[in-house]
Design a protein around this motif. Structure first.
Motif, short mmCIF file in Angstrom:
data_model
loop_
_atom_site.label_atom_id
_atom_site.label_comp_id
_atom_site.label_asym_id
_atom_site.label_seq_id
_atom_site.Cartn_x
_atom_site.Cartn_y
_atom_site.Cartn_z
N ALA A 58 -9.01 7.44 4.61
CA ALA A 58 -9.83 8.38 3.83
C ALA A 58 -11.19 7.80 3.53
O ALA A 58 -11.42 6.59 3.64
N TRP A 59 -12.07 8.69 3.13
CA TRP A 59 -13.38 8.32 2.62
C TRP A 59 -13.50 8.86 1.20
O TRP A 59 -13.18 10.03 0.95
N TYR B 37 -16.80 4.76 0.18
CA TYR B 37 -15.76 3.75 0.35
C TYR B 37 -14.71 4.23 1.34
O TYR B 37 -14.27 5.38 1.30
N CYS B 38 -14.30 3.32 2.18
CA CYS B 38 -13.20 3.57 3.09
C CYS B 38 -11.89 3.18 2.41
O CYS B 38 -11.84 2.19 1.66
N ASN B 39 -10.86 3.95 2.68
CA ASN B 39 -9.54 3.69 2.11
C ASN B 39 -8.48 3.84 3.18
O ASN B 39 -8.57 4.73 4.03
N ALA B 40 -7.48 2.97 3.12
CA ALA B 40 -6.38 3.07 4.08
C ALA B 40 -5.08 2.68 3.40
O ALA B 40 -5.05 1.73 2.61
N VAL B 41 -4.03 3.40 3.71
CA VAL B 41 -2.69 3.05 3.23
C VAL B 41 -2.00 2.32 4.38
O VAL B 41 -1.66 2.93 5.39
N ALA B 42 -1.83 1.02 4.20
CA ALA B 42 -1.39 0.17 5.31
C ALA B 42 -0.07 -0.53 5.00
O ALA B 42 0.20 -0.90 3.85
N VAL C 206 -9.76 13.11 4.05
CA VAL C 206 -8.54 12.35 4.33
C VAL C 206 -8.03 12.75 5.70
O VAL C 206 -8.10 13.92 6.07
N ILE C 207 -7.50 11.78 6.43
CA ILE C 207 -6.91 12.09 7.73
C ILE C 207 -5.59 11.34 7.87
O ILE C 207 -5.50 10.15 7.55
#
Length: 120
Positions: free
Chosen positions: A35-36, A94-99, A50-51
């Protein structure tokens, strides 16, 4: 070390375009949503787009039709194409990732942010 790194911010005039990029690096098993978000001075951080890992995207109403989020799963990359930028789009993005990280489980990752300035 797992990290997200954004690039592509800068200055544009109203109506201009910018493309933000974000790369996730380090020991990552998989990433679900990417997401951004953005945060303007004096305002709360807000979700922009969000993708999912399957490519389904959603957008804030304020950017619908102007911004496009995309991702390259094989390289843990996410992009935000921003067209017809308006002064109210100015913010730190901001870049966001669920990792899924080995030994740590699922983690919410954030980049350091990239400044977008829109002004005449």
């Amino acid at each position: 070390q797992v990290q997200l790194r954004e690039s592509g911010g800068g200055f544009v005039h109203p109506g201009g375009s910018l493309r933000l990029s974000c790369a996730a690096s380090g020991s990552i098993v998989s990433i679900s949503n990417m997401a951004w978000f953005r945060q303007a001075p004096g305002k709360e951080r807000e979700s922009v787009a969000v993708i999912t890992s399957g490519g389904i995207s959603t957008y804030a109403d304020s950017v619908q039709g102007r911004f496009t989020i995309s991702r390259l799963n094989a390289k843990n990359l996410v992009y935000l194409q921003m067209n017809n930028l308006k002064p109210e789009d100015a913010a730190v993005y901001y870049c966001n990732a669920v990792a899924l990280i080995p030994g740590y489980g699922q983690r919410d990752l954030w980049g350091q942010g990239t400044q977008v300035t829109v002004s005449s």
